[in-house]
Design a protein around this motif. Structure first.
Motif, PDB file in Angstrom:
ATOM      1  N   LEU A   1      12.980  84.504  16.548  1.00 58.83           N
ATOM      2  CA  LEU A   1      14.292  84.505  17.183  1.00 58.83           C
ATOM      3  C   LEU A   1      14.906  83.111  17.125  1.00 58.83           C
ATOM      4  CD1 LEU A   1      13.551  86.531  20.470  1.00 58.83           C
ATOM      5  CD2 LEU A   1      14.235  87.416  18.235  1.00 58.83           C
ATOM      6  N   LEU A   2      16.225  83.084  17.136  1.00 63.09           N
ATOM      7  CA  LEU A   2      16.967  81.823  17.216  1.00 63.09           C
ATOM      8  C   LEU A   2      17.703  81.795  18.547  1.00 63.09           C
ATOM      9  CD1 LEU A   2      18.137  79.198  15.892  1.00 63.09           C
ATOM     10  CD2 LEU A   2      20.052  80.621  15.140  1.00 63.09           C
ATOM     11  N   SER A   3      17.483  80.746  19.320  1.00 65.02           N
ATOM     12  CA  SER A   3      18.226  80.575  20.574  1.00 65.02           C
ATOM     13  C   SER A   3      19.331  79.556  20.351  1.00 65.02           C
ATOM     14  CB  SER A   3      17.296  80.098  21.698  1.00 65.02           C
ATOM     15  OG  SER A   3      18.047  79.824  22.867  1.00 65.02           O
ATOM     16  N   THR A   4      20.546  79.923  20.713  1.00 60.20           N
ATOM     17  CA  THR A   4      21.688  79.017  20.549  1.00 60.20           C
ATOM     18  C   THR A   4      21.834  78.079  21.747  1.00 60.20           C
ATOM     19  OG1 THR A   4      23.164  80.721  21.434  1.00 60.20           O
ATOM     20  CG2 THR A   4      22.927  80.617  19.041  1.00 60.20           C
ATOM     21  N   LYS A   5      20.762  77.975  22.503  1.00 56.65           N
ATOM     22  CA  LYS A   5      20.690  77.044  23.637  1.00 56.65           C
ATOM     23  C   LYS A   5      19.237  76.615  23.777  1.00 56.65           C
ATOM     24  CE  LYS A   5      21.557  76.899  28.655  1.00 56.65           C
ATOM     25  NZ  LYS A   5      22.614  75.866  28.683  1.00 56.65           N
TER      26      LYS A   5
ATOM     27  N   LYS B   1      25.931  74.742  12.699  1.00 60.12           N
ATOM     28  CA  LYS B   1      24.724  74.355  11.973  1.00 60.12           C
ATOM     29  C   LYS B   1      24.342  75.482  11.018  1.00 60.12           C
ATOM     30  CE  LYS B   1      19.961  72.758  12.590  1.00 60.12           C
ATOM     31  NZ  LYS B   1      18.904  72.385  13.574  1.00 60.12           N
ATOM     32  N   LYS B   2      24.056  75.121   9.777  1.00 63.99           N
ATOM     33  CA  LYS B   2      23.701  76.106   8.761  1.00 63.99           C
ATOM     34  C   LYS B   2      22.200  76.388   8.794  1.00 63.99           C
ATOM     35  CE  LYS B   2      24.232  78.642   4.992  1.00 63.99           C
ATOM     36  NZ  LYS B   2      24.974  79.917   5.019  1.00 63.99           N
ATOM     37  N   PHE B   3      21.849  77.675   8.810  1.00 67.72           N
ATOM     38  CA  PHE B   3      20.448  78.087   8.758  1.00 67.72           C
ATOM     39  C   PHE B   3      20.203  78.900   7.488  1.00 67.72           C
ATOM     40  CE2 PHE B   3      21.212  77.435  13.276  1.00 67.72           C
ATOM     41  CZ  PHE B   3      20.075  76.742  13.670  1.00 67.72           C
ATOM     42  N   GLU B   4      19.230  78.485   6.698  1.00 67.68           N
ATOM     43  CA  GLU B   4      18.875  79.236   5.499  1.00 67.68           C
ATOM     44  C   GLU B   4      17.964  80.413   5.850  1.00 67.68           C
ATOM     45  OE1 GLU B   4      20.329  78.708   2.777  1.00 67.68           O
ATOM     46  OE2 GLU B   4      21.283  76.812   3.342  1.00 67.68           O
ATOM     47  N   GLN B   5      17.205  80.250   6.932  1.00 71.33           N
ATOM     48  CA  GLN B   5      16.271  81.281   7.374  1.00 71.33           C
ATOM     49  C   GLN B   5      17.017  82.438   8.031  1.00 71.33           C
ATOM     50  OE1 GLN B   5      13.410  79.704  10.091  1.00 71.33           O
ATOM     51  NE2 GLN B   5      12.442  81.674  10.538  1.00 71.33           N
ATOM     52  N   LYS B   6      16.477  83.637   7.873  1.00 72.72           N
ATOM     53  CA  LYS B   6      17.019  84.807   8.551  1.00 72.72           C
ATOM     54  C   LYS B   6      16.192  85.085   9.800  1.00 72.72           C
ATOM     55  CE  LYS B   6      20.059  85.104   5.398  1.00 72.72           C
ATOM     56  NZ  LYS B   6      21.402  84.561   5.702  1.00 72.72           N
ATOM     57  N   PHE B   7      16.856  85.567  10.856  1.00 72.50           N
ATOM     58  CA  PHE B   7      16.189  85.761  12.137  1.00 72.50           C
ATOM     59  C   PHE B   7      16.226  87.232  12.543  1.00 72.50           C
ATOM     60  CE2 PHE B   7      17.983  81.495  12.021  1.00 72.50           C
ATOM     61  CZ  PHE B   7      16.859  80.720  12.284  1.00 72.50           C
ATOM     62  N   ASP B   8      15.174  87.656  13.246  1.00 71.14           N
ATOM     63  CA  ASP B   8      15.139  89.036  13.749  1.00 71.14           C
ATOM     64  C   ASP B   8      16.164  89.221  14.861  1.00 71.14           C
ATOM     65  OD1 ASP B   8      12.780  90.144  12.244  1.00 71.14           O
ATOM     66  OD2 ASP B   8      11.810  88.446  13.222  1.00 71.14           O
ATOM     67  N   GLY B   9      16.365  88.190  15.633  1.00 71.58           N
ATOM     68  CA  GLY B   9      17.343  88.256  16.709  1.00 71.58           C
ATOM     69  C   GLY B   9      17.877  86.876  17.040  1.00 71.58           C
ATOM     70  N   ILE B  10      19.083  86.841  17.615  1.00 71.94           N
ATOM     71  CA  ILE B  10      19.711  85.571  17.990  1.00 71.94           C
ATOM     72  C   ILE B  10      20.167  85.674  19.437  1.00 71.94           C
ATOM     73  CG2 ILE B  10      21.524  83.906  17.462  1.00 71.94           C
ATOM     74  CD1 ILE B  10      21.527  85.112  14.605  1.00 71.94           C
TER      75      ILE B  10
ATOM     76  N   ILE C   1      30.352  80.174  12.306  1.00 77.12           N
ATOM     77  CA  ILE C   1      31.099  79.280  11.404  1.00 77.12           C
ATOM     78  C   ILE C   1      30.321  79.057  10.114  1.00 77.12           C
ATOM     79  CG2 ILE C   1      31.896  76.891  11.074  1.00 77.12           C
ATOM     80  CD1 ILE C   1      32.701  76.868  14.025  1.00 77.12           C
ATOM     81  N   GLU C   2      28.999  78.863  10.244  1.00 74.99           N
ATOM     82  CA  GLU C   2      28.162  78.542   9.087  1.00 74.99           C
ATOM     83  C   GLU C   2      27.197  79.659   8.705  1.00 74.99           C
ATOM     84  OE1 GLU C   2      28.259  75.997   7.164  1.00 74.99           O
ATOM     85  OE2 GLU C   2      29.524  74.567   8.242  1.00 74.99           O
ATOM     86  N   ASN C   3      27.132  80.730   9.518  1.00 80.33           N
ATOM     87  CA  ASN C   3      26.129  81.771   9.283  1.00 80.33           C
ATOM     88  C   ASN C   3      26.710  83.157   9.494  1.00 80.33           C
ATOM     89  OD1 ASN C   3      23.581  79.810   9.409  1.00 80.33           O
ATOM     90  ND2 ASN C   3      24.830  79.359  11.214  1.00 80.33           N
ATOM     91  N   GLU C   4      25.958  84.166   9.066  1.00 83.56           N
ATOM     92  CA  GLU C   4      26.322  85.558   9.302  1.00 83.56           C
ATOM     93  C   GLU C   4      25.227  86.218  10.134  1.00 83.56           C
ATOM     94  OE1 GLU C   4      26.953  87.520   5.600  1.00 83.56           O
ATOM     95  OE2 GLU C   4      28.672  86.284   5.028  1.00 83.56           O
TER      96      GLU C   4
END
Length: 216
Positions: A4-8, A145-154, A167-170
């Motif tokens: 997972l990616l946490s935006t905080k 911030k651009k992330f090349e990795q894909k995440f299961d959840g954000i 802005i930098e990711n989908e």
């Protein structure tokens, strides 16, 4: 192991809860709070706060002389910790505005907010001719911030966080784990895989992340 990616940036106990569930978490702050200069009116009878960020910008001595109306349990706790009197609180801004209209519409208010504050409170108060003044205490800046990795959840904690990430990711096939309905509404512009925490708190987002990650 789901990632997972946490935006905080989460605190230690929140991180441990995810790790104990076998979840790998990457973190960053998608937004930055920048304090703004402002003047506090000499006398404020009633004040509206929608986040801890606004409370932290007001001197304790001033808070103790206000009747406070706020959004969020943590905002309420911080106000009370600083000696303020909390007259009413709700989980969402729209509910607070409607409560003010119902019970306090003849009062005068100062609405302490950020530059990206939502429209619900001021629009409802204006529509019902409640006397209020807005004071902007901080500015929210997006930190893309651009992330090349894909995440299961954000994990998203505000509409601004969603905007910053996108802005930098989908989002693509990543689950959007949102703190509340307003954040979810922004995420729905980019994905149909939306999950909303039971309560609008960071802990509740972590909790739903632990639960949903088992199905990802």
């Amino acid at each position: 192991m789901p990632t997972l990616l946490s935006t905080k940036i989460l605190n230690t106990s929140q991180q441990k809860k995810l790790l104990n569930e076998g979840i790998n978490v990457i973190q960053y702050n998608a937004i930055e709070i920048v304090p703004q200069d402002f003047e506090i009116p000499e006398r404020i009878e009633n004040a509206i706060f929608t986040s801890k960020n606004t409370v932290e910008r007001i001197p304790k001595a001033a808070l103790r002389n206000m009747n406070c109306f706020c959004v969020g349990k943590k905002t309420k706790r911080l106000l009370e910790k600083n000696g303020a009197s909390v007259i009413a609180w709700t989980e969402y801004g729209k509910d607070l505005a409607e409560l003010i209209i119902e019970k306090f519409r003849n009062k005068k208010f100062v609405f302490f907010c950020g530059n990206l504050r939502r429209e619900e409170i001021p629009s409802i108060l204006k529509k019902n001719r409640v006397d209020f003044q807005e004071i902007c205490t901080y500015k929210t800046e997006l930190v893309p911030k651009k992330f090349e990795q894909k995440f299961d959840g954000i994990l998203f904690f505000s509409p601004s966080g969603v905007k910053s990430f996108c802005i930098e990711n989908e989002l693509k096939n990543s689950a959007a784990l949102c703190i509340g309905t307003t954040t979810a509404a922004e995420a729905k512009k980019h994905s149909d895989k939306i999950y909303i925490a039971e309560e609008p708190t960071i802990e509740s987002v972590v909790q739903i992340s632990c639960k949903i990650s088992k199905t990802l």
